[in-house]
Design a protein around this motif. Structure first.
Motif, mmCIF file in Angstrom:
data_model
loop_
_atom_site.group_PDB
_atom_site.id
_atom_site.type_symbol
_atom_site.label_atom_id
_atom_site.label_comp_id
_atom_site.label_asym_id
_atom_site.label_seq_id
_atom_site.Cartn_x
_atom_site.Cartn_y
_atom_site.Cartn_z
ATOM 1 N N HIS A 127 0.841 -1.199 0.000
ATOM 2 C CA HIS A 127 0.000 0.000 0.000
ATOM 3 C C HIS A 127 0.878 1.252 0.000
ATOM 4 C CE1 HIS A 127 -3.921 -1.845 0.338
ATOM 5 N NE2 HIS A 127 -3.521 -2.590 1.358
ATOM 6 N N GLN A 164 -6.706 1.925 -6.754
ATOM 7 C CA GLN A 164 -5.977 2.478 -5.609
ATOM 8 C C GLN A 164 -6.535 3.832 -5.185
ATOM 9 O OE1 GLN A 164 -1.560 2.038 -6.332
ATOM 10 N NE2 GLN A 164 -2.332 1.068 -8.190
ATOM 11 N N MET A 223 -7.830 4.776 -2.340
ATOM 12 C CA MET A 223 -7.338 5.229 -1.044
ATOM 13 C C MET A 223 -5.866 5.597 -1.103
ATOM 14 S SD MET A 223 -9.228 5.828 1.496
ATOM 15 C CE MET A 223 -8.030 5.841 2.826
ATOM 16 N N GLU A 224 -5.096 4.879 -1.905
ATOM 17 C CA GLU A 224 -3.675 5.199 -2.033
ATOM 18 C C GLU A 224 -3.473 6.620 -2.559
ATOM 19 O OE1 GLU A 224 -3.675 0.798 -1.677
ATOM 20 O OE2 GLU A 224 -4.951 2.320 -2.568
ATOM 21 N N HIS A 266 -6.439 7.070 7.048
ATOM 22 C CA HIS A 266 -7.369 5.946 7.137
ATOM 23 C C HIS A 266 -8.121 5.971 8.465
ATOM 24 C CE1 HIS A 266 -8.158 1.361 6.613
ATOM 25 N NE2 HIS A 266 -9.097 2.085 6.061
ATOM 26 N N ASN A 285 -7.238 -0.358 3.499
ATOM 27 C CA ASN A 285 -8.358 0.344 2.868
ATOM 28 C C ASN A 285 -9.728 -0.243 3.206
ATOM 29 O OD1 ASN A 285 -8.315 -2.027 1.341
ATOM 30 N ND2 ASN A 285 -7.394 -1.048 -0.459
ATOM 31 N N ILE A 324 -11.602 2.165 -4.440
ATOM 32 C CA ILE A 324 -10.867 1.776 -3.239
ATOM 33 C C ILE A 324 -10.435 0.324 -3.317
ATOM 34 C CG2 ILE A 324 -11.096 1.354 -0.743
ATOM 35 C CD1 ILE A 324 -12.923 3.809 -0.635
ATOM 36 N N LYS A 325 -11.331 -0.546 -3.781
ATOM 37 C CA LYS A 325 -11.070 -1.982 -3.780
ATOM 38 C C LYS A 325 -12.020 -2.633 -4.785
ATOM 39 C CE LYS A 325 -10.077 -5.282 -0.012
ATOM 40 N NZ LYS A 325 -8.757 -4.815 0.420
#
Length: 664
Positions: A82, A108, A110-111, A130, A176, A216-217
């Motif tokens: 991450h 990505q 959140m990254e 986070h 995440n 996010i995922k």
């Protein structure tokens, strides 16, 4: 929705190589000045007692959570990929075509937020971003319950989720899952407001949040499924804003690796960067984690924690949630829980349950709402069972990932970051040794994941890519006899003129992978070289079957199936009377024939021809790898440690069972 928009904006900065601290600073300042609070009608007030119960539990654990998020980040995946990717993007001011790290091809969203924070506060700043989602989630749950007339159930559900051990440790780390849960619940909340008020303008932020869940995922696709299930006829109002947030990640993958859903669906989108065999074995592993039986799964994910932490013993009450079906809110919550559980069988780790927990917790609390004593007891039990030393009393010995302490001195900088990490993380110590001994322009291949958040060198982890797996194959060959090309499949036939020859696979096996170490073509004693070769599947490595190197081989990188074939073309008509295919013994179920040629088959089992160790490391070095990290679990690590000179290696550094070698 602001997080979704900022994430997309940082993506754009990365795409044009403007991911720099001054750009982020200017952007943040403009957004801060432009932002204006919008007044809203107040929600029904909480009863005084329940306000105190919620406030005390929230505040007490907020100190624990915040101190852990501000302390130096050392979570497993957070430090490995991450933040490893975030640090890479920051060094390079944006994206680059990355084909050697499958995690770099996941969405990505959140990254991108981590990157914004990383520019100013580095690793712990990302984890603290986070944690803001962790603090927001119980407030959303509480306000939703107040709005729908169930304030006491809201307090209970909010605390159940907030004090879930796996939610806590995930939320204070650069992961995440908690962010996905928070954004998904916000979308659910907005849909409920839309349902009450009928204002179709709300469907735009609903779509933004649904798209952000996917950004996010990948498993966040469940949010879009839920939204479409609720909205139905007005789906286009959701799909368009969702696509604006989600599609950039798919387009990036399509352009750079030829597979918009990389590292998955590689059979549908063939590419040279991720092997189908790896994807299939990886997915099989994630569905079982090698557990002998899935019968105790409910107990494992709630209490004992062997699958990456504990959801919490109180979630053993999940069957009670069915009693909430008597209310409309309970029905909605259970429907949402079911939809967000759809991806779970693909990865049964405990943290993959987090997106469904708010809905399940609300359903449990609604079911017990008839008793103030029952809901109060749940809150108290949650507060007790979430304390680190209490978790130690009920978790299994291998029940692993959890908050262990309140590192307030490290959080406040009283203990320097380097001192804190050196004391607590052998991975960090090894990372510093790698930075010290490996020049910046050199590449490293590793037999295990490394904390790339702390390493500013180019690292290839063995399973992150097709290239990493191929290098592993080369390094294993000297130590594993069954991988050496000692099985000569000789096809003989009356001499004939040919311009093309196809080797056809007629077998089927779910466990074997077809490979050819060397393919040689003869007219009597005279060897004839083909001018071109191709293969189905995985044509990109077929040259390895013609390079006269016994430590390399072409592999199908898929389970053997009938119809696979390898084609060889010659510059013009050539006379041939036999073909030798030097293969390895780790594929006993192959069944080959020459297409269109009635040839006899002779199987010759040869003896090893010599020491292949030095040749293997030379081959790896020729592929641009100058250093190897060999962990104690690697096959052949004992021989490498005992005989580094025979491998052409020089020991540079070591930490525990890990060794860093330079290829001479």
């Amino acid at each position: 929705t602001g997080a979704a928009a900022l994430s997309l904006l940082v993506f754009a900065f990365c795409a044009v190589k403007l991911a720099r601290a001054p750009v982020f600073l200017a952007c943040g300042a403009l957004l801060f000045v432009a932002g204006k609070p919008v007044p809203r009608a107040p929600l029904p007030p909480l009863p005084r007692l329940w306000k105190w119960i919620f406030g005390l539990a929230f505040a007490f654990y907020a100190v624990l959570y915040l101190s852990n998020s501000l302390a130096p980040e050392m979570s497993p995946d957070g430090s490995a990929y991450h933040l490893g990717l975030v640090a890479r993007y920051f060094r390079q001011h944006g994206f680059e075509r990355l084909t050697t790290n499958m995690y770099g091809n996941l969405s990505q969203g959140m990254e991108m937020l981590f990157l914004f924070a990383f520019a100013f506060g580095r690793h712990s700043a990302a984890a603290t971003v986070h944690s803001l989602f962790l603090f927001t989630l119980p407030l959303l749950i509480l306000n939703f319950a107040r709005r729908t007339g169930h304030p006491r159930a809201g307090v209970c559900a909010a605390i159940l989720v907030y004090l879930s051990p796996v939610v806590g440790i995930d939320g204070v780390s650069a992961y995440n899952d908690v962010a996905l849960s928070t954004v998904a619940f916000a979308m659910f909340y907005l849909l409920e407001i839309w349902h009450q008020e009928g204002d179709d303008r709300l469907l735009i932020p609903v779509g933004l949040l649904a798209g952000f869940c996917f950004a996010i995922k990948y498993t966040g696709i469940a949010a879009l499924l839920y939204a479409l299930l609720i909205v139905r006829k007005k789906a286009i109002r959701i799909v368009v804003p969702a696509a604006a947030i989600a599609l950039p990640w798919l387009v990036k993958n399509w352009i750079w690796v030829g597979n918009p859903f990389s590292p998955f669906l590689n059979r549908l989108f063939p590419n040279p960067f991720i092997h189908v065999s790896f994807e299939e074995s990886y997915r099989r592993y994630l569905t079982t984690y090698s557990l002998p039986s899935l019968k105790p799964l409910f107990w494992i994910v709630t209490v004992s924690g062997q699958l990456g932490g504990q959801v919490g013993p109180l979630f053993l009450l999940a069957p009670v949630a069915l009693m909430s079906l008597r209310t409309r809110v309970g029905q909605r919550c259970l429907l949402a829980a079911l939809v967000f559980l759809i991806p779970y069988p693909q990865n049964i780790g405990a943290r993959f349950l987090i997106p469904a927990l708010p809905f399940l917790a609300l359903a449990i609390a609604l079911a017990l709402e008839f008793s103030q004593a029952a809901t109060g007891l749940l809150v108290v039990a949650a507060a007790v069972l979430a304390w680190p030393r209490v978790i130690d009393r009920y978790r299994a010995p291998a029940g692993g990932w959890q908050i262990t302490t309140m590192p307030w001195q490290a959080a406040l900088g009283i203990v320097p970051e380097e001192t804190y990490l050196t004391r607590r993380s052998s991975d960090y110590v090894f990372a510093q040794k790698i930075n010290q001994h490996v020049p910046k322009n050199k590449r490293i291949w590793s037999s295990r994941p490394l904390p790339e958040a702390w390493i500013d060198r180019d690292v290839l982890v063995y399973y992150y890519s097709a290239e990493g797996e191929s290098i592993e194959d080369v390094l294993l060959t000297p130590s594993v006899k069954d991988m050496q090309p000692l099985w000569d499949l000789r096809f003989t036939f009356p001499s004939r003129r040919l311009t093309h020859l196809r080797v056809l696979q007629t077998a089927a096996s779910g466990s074997d992978i077809w490979s050819i170490g060397e393919a040689r073509f003869y007219d009597g004693d005279r060897e004839v070289e083909p001018s071109r070769a191709s293969a189905v599947p995985f044509p990109w490595d077929i040259g390895l079957a013609l390079d006269h190197n016994p430590v390399t081989r072409w592999r199908s990188w898929e389970s053997i199936r009938s119809g696979m074939h390898v084609d060889f073309d010659f510059a013009g008509p050539v006379q041939l009377d036999h073909v030798d295919l030097y293969c390895s013994h780790d594929q006993w179920k192959v069944n080959l024939r020459l297409d269109g040629i009635d040839a006899g088959l002779q199987q010759i089992h040869n003896q090893p021809t010599g020491d292949l160790r030095r040749l293997a490391t030379r081959t790896v070095k020729a592929r641009g790898i100058d250093y190897l990290v060999i962990g104690g679990e690697f096959t052949g690590s004992a021989d490498i440690r005992k005989n580094p000179r025979q491998w052409g290696l020089r020991l540079v550094a070591e930490q525990g069972s890990d060794r860093l070698y330079e290829i001479q």
